[in-house]
Design a protein around this motif. Structure first.
Motif, PDB file in Angstrom:
ATOM      1  N   LEU A  11       0.838  -1.274  -0.035  1.00 56.07           N
ATOM      2  CA  LEU A  11       0.077  -0.177   0.068  1.00 56.07           C
ATOM      3  C   LEU A  11       0.750   1.314  -0.026  1.00 56.07           C
ATOM      4  CD1 LEU A  11      -3.127   0.634   0.287  1.00 56.07           C
ATOM      5  CD2 LEU A  11      -2.835   0.635   2.448  1.00 56.07           C
ATOM      6  N   HIS A  34       2.347  -8.290   1.737  1.00 52.78           N
ATOM      7  CA  HIS A  34       1.035  -7.985   2.074  1.00 52.78           C
ATOM      8  C   HIS A  34       0.422  -7.180   1.166  1.00 52.78           C
ATOM      9  CE1 HIS A  34      -1.927  -7.822   5.437  1.00 52.78           C
ATOM     10  NE2 HIS A  34      -2.002  -6.546   5.100  1.00 52.78           N
ATOM     11  N   ASP A  36      -3.172  -5.216   0.163  1.00 47.25           N
ATOM     12  CA  ASP A  36      -4.415  -4.675   1.042  1.00 47.25           C
ATOM     13  C   ASP A  36      -5.254  -4.428  -0.019  1.00 47.25           C
ATOM     14  OD1 ASP A  36      -4.032  -4.506   3.808  1.00 47.25           O
ATOM     15  OD2 ASP A  36      -2.022  -3.161   3.125  1.00 47.25           O
ATOM     16  N   MET A  38      -9.106  -3.282  -1.149  1.00 46.69           N
ATOM     17  CA  MET A  38     -10.239  -2.582  -0.233  1.00 46.69           C
ATOM     18  C   MET A  38     -11.077  -2.257  -1.349  1.00 46.69           C
ATOM     19  SD  MET A  38      -7.972   0.135   1.704  1.00 46.69           S
ATOM     20  CE  MET A  38      -6.508  -0.332   2.738  1.00 46.69           C
ATOM     21  N   HIS A  67      -4.737  -9.563   2.073  1.00 52.48           N
ATOM     22  CA  HIS A  67      -5.856  -9.123   3.240  1.00 52.48           C
ATOM     23  C   HIS A  67      -7.015  -8.616   2.455  1.00 52.48           C
ATOM     24  CE1 HIS A  67      -6.166  -6.038   6.837  1.00 52.48           C
ATOM     25  NE2 HIS A  67      -7.230  -7.115   6.555  1.00 52.48           N
ATOM     26  N   MET A  69     -10.240  -6.582   2.444  1.00 53.81           N
ATOM     27  CA  MET A  69     -11.328  -5.704   3.148  1.00 53.81           C
ATOM     28  C   MET A  69     -12.067  -5.162   2.420  1.00 53.81           C
ATOM     29  SD  MET A  69      -8.074  -3.550   5.141  1.00 53.81           S
ATOM     30  CE  MET A  69      -7.031  -4.165   3.757  1.00 53.81           C
ATOM     31  N   PRO A 142      -9.007  -0.498   9.852  1.00 55.18           N
ATOM     32  CA  PRO A 142      -8.791  -0.634   8.293  1.00 55.18           C
ATOM     33  C   PRO A 142      -9.099   0.360   7.332  1.00 55.18           C
ATOM     34  CG  PRO A 142     -10.273  -2.401   8.708  1.00 55.18           C
ATOM     35  CD  PRO A 142     -10.074  -1.582   9.968  1.00 55.18           C
ATOM     36  N   GLY A 143      -8.351   0.559   6.328  1.00 60.21           N
ATOM     37  CA  GLY A 143      -8.829   1.489   5.423  1.00 60.21           C
ATOM     38  C   GLY A 143      -7.741   2.277   4.821  1.00 60.21           C
ATOM     39  N   GLY A 145      -3.194   3.594   4.842  1.00 63.54           N
ATOM     40  CA  GLY A 145      -1.985   3.368   5.590  1.00 63.54           C
ATOM     41  C   GLY A 145      -1.683   4.658   6.568  1.00 63.54           C
ATOM     42  N   GLY A 146      -0.386   4.591   7.128  1.00 65.76           N
ATOM     43  CA  GLY A 146       0.079   5.650   8.038  1.00 65.76           C
ATOM     44  C   GLY A 146      -0.839   6.171   9.112  1.00 65.76           C
ATOM     45  N   ASP A 176      -0.940  -5.627  12.061  1.00 67.26           N
ATOM     46  CA  ASP A 176      -1.181  -4.869  10.998  1.00 67.26           C
ATOM     47  C   ASP A 176      -1.344  -3.511  11.300  1.00 67.26           C
ATOM     48  OD1 ASP A 176      -1.313  -4.099   8.255  1.00 67.26           O
ATOM     49  OD2 ASP A 176      -2.903  -5.110   7.772  1.00 67.26           O
ATOM     50  N   GLY A 177      -0.936  -2.528  11.240  1.00 64.97           N
ATOM     51  CA  GLY A 177      -1.218  -1.157  11.444  1.00 64.97           C
ATOM     52  C   GLY A 177      -0.339  -0.280  12.053  1.00 64.97           C
ATOM     53  N   GLY A 178       0.336   0.610  11.556  1.00 63.97           N
ATOM     54  CA  GLY A 178       0.991   1.693  12.341  1.00 63.97           C
ATOM     55  C   GLY A 178       2.188   1.177  13.020  1.00 63.97           C
ATOM     56  N   SER A 197       3.881  -4.049   7.882  1.00 69.51           N
ATOM     57  CA  SER A 197       4.391  -2.899   7.742  1.00 69.51           C
ATOM     58  C   SER A 197       4.316  -2.111   6.336  1.00 69.51           C
ATOM     59  CB  SER A 197       5.647  -2.461   8.431  1.00 69.51           C
ATOM     60  OG  SER A 197       6.140  -1.288   8.237  1.00 69.51           O
ATOM     61  N   GLY A 198       3.801  -0.927   6.235  1.00 73.71           N
ATOM     62  CA  GLY A 198       3.916  -0.019   4.756  1.00 73.71           C
ATOM     63  C   GLY A 198       4.682   0.959   4.974  1.00 73.71           C
ATOM     64  N   THR A 199       4.199   2.052   5.865  1.00 75.14           N
ATOM     65  CA  THR A 199       5.018   3.263   5.934  1.00 75.14           C
ATOM     66  C   THR A 199       6.508   3.159   6.425  1.00 75.14           C
ATOM     67  OG1 THR A 199       2.722   4.331   6.507  1.00 75.14           O
ATOM     68  CG2 THR A 199       4.599   5.755   7.003  1.00 75.14           C
TER      69      THR A 199
HETATM   70  C1  DX5 Z   1      -4.785  -0.892   7.009  1.00 77.19           C
HETATM   71  C2  DX5 Z   1      -3.831  -2.037   6.058  1.00 77.19           C
HETATM   72  C3  DX5 Z   1      -2.583  -2.049   6.583  1.00 77.19           C
HETATM   73  C4  DX5 Z   1      -1.913  -0.710   6.622  1.00 77.19           C
HETATM   74  C5  DX5 Z   1      -0.476  -0.878   6.849  1.00 77.19           C
HETATM   75  O1  DX5 Z   1      -6.184  -1.014   6.232  1.00 77.19           O
HETATM   76  O2  DX5 Z   1      -4.635  -3.225   6.480  1.00 77.19           O
HETATM   77  O3  DX5 Z   1      -1.945  -3.216   5.837  1.00 77.19           O
HETATM   78  O4  DX5 Z   1      -2.212   0.063   5.568  1.00 77.19           O
HETATM   79  O5  DX5 Z   1       0.212   0.507   6.524  1.00 77.19           O
HETATM   80  P1  DX5 Z   1       1.083   1.020   7.762  1.00 77.19           P
HETATM   81  O6  DX5 Z   1       2.246   0.295   8.102  1.00 77.19           O
HETATM   82  O7  DX5 Z   1       1.478   2.357   7.059  1.00 77.19           O
HETATM   83  O8  DX5 Z   1      -0.082   1.357   8.828  1.00 77.19           O
END
Ligand code: DX5
Ligand code: ZN
Length: 219
Positions: A11, A34, A36, A38, A67, A69, A142-143, A145-146, A176-178, A197-199
């Motif tokens: 993402l 991973h 995402d 959506m 994943h 969503m 969820p929804g 990144g960051g 997953d998330g932050g 992890s994304g960011t």
């Molecule tokens: C949120 C996603 C995550 C998320 C990860 O809906 O499932 O995978 O974006 O990104 P960071 O690490 O930036 O929170």
């Protein structure tokens, strides 16, 4: 303790260079990718679908951790399985029959992931735990990144570790998330063995993916 695996979320990658971004992740030692997915309905954002996953998977040697969503998720499981997902993770709220959806994922010989939003209790999936390969604990809503990590979900990880020990289950616990270099240690200590992890992976240390993956893996 299970080996710590890193599953970078694309993402935060450059969407114009996704193929190359995945190559960079593989070279940097990522354990899986991973993805995402959506739908602008289950979550207020839209990303990618099966054709893109299929194209990316062709050039990748590591598992795709997909994943979903999306809601209703059931009728799309087949498409993601055929696109090359190795782990298919669904949210219990996105299907009217979790057992039926788990069966569907297994029908395609894929690993079953089930995800719990920050407000969703372990109770919701308790009777399915013996059939689940991975539980994805959302540490943000969820929804997007960051977002900022919610430490309260660590208790759910501890609860799951206790149940796993008592019942002799073998599921992985993914968070997953932050995730950043500080809370990754808390998540591992609580019992998570797969970190998404994304960011942090794509943006920290001037985008030095290898360094960021190594730092996240270290305890
Ligand atoms: C949120 C996603 C995550 C998320 C990860 O809906 O499932 O995978 O974006 O990104 P960071 O690490 O930036 O929170
Ligand atoms: Zn995710």
């Amino acid at each position: 303790m299970k080996k710590i695996k890193i599953s970078p979320s694309i993402l935060s990658a450059d969407f114009g260079q996704l193929g190359n971004e995945i190559k960079r992740l593989v070279d940097a030692g990522a354990d899986m990718v991973h993805v995402d997915v959506m739908d602008g309905h289950f979550v207020p954002n839209l990303t990618i679908g099966p054709p893109v996953i299929k194209a990316l998977k062709k050039n990748s040697s590591i598992p795709f951790d997909v994943h979903l969503m999306i809601s209703p998720v059931h009728k799309y499981i087949e498409a993601y399985a055929n696109a090359g997902a190795d782990i298919i993770t669904i949210h219990p709220e996105a299907t009217d029959d979790l057992q039926k959806s788990i069966n569907k994922i297994k029908e395609f010989k894929k690993k079953v992931g089930v995800s719990l939003n920050p407000e969703t209790k372990v109770e919701v999936i308790k009777k399915f735990l013996n059939q689940i390969d991975m539980i994805l604990i959302m540490s943000v809503n969820p929804g997007f990144g960051g977002q900022t990590f919610m430490p309260k979900v660590l208790d759910k990880i501890k609860e799951l570790v206790n149940i796993r020990n008592q019942e002799n289950f073998s599921f992985d616990i993914e968070i997953d998330g932050g995730i950043n270099f500080e809370n990754s240690k808390l998540a591992i200590k609580a019992g998570a063995n797969i970190l998404v992890s994304g960011t942090t992976i794509f943006k920290s240390n001037d985008g030095n993916i290898k360094k960021n993956i190594d730092l996240l893996r270290s305890i």
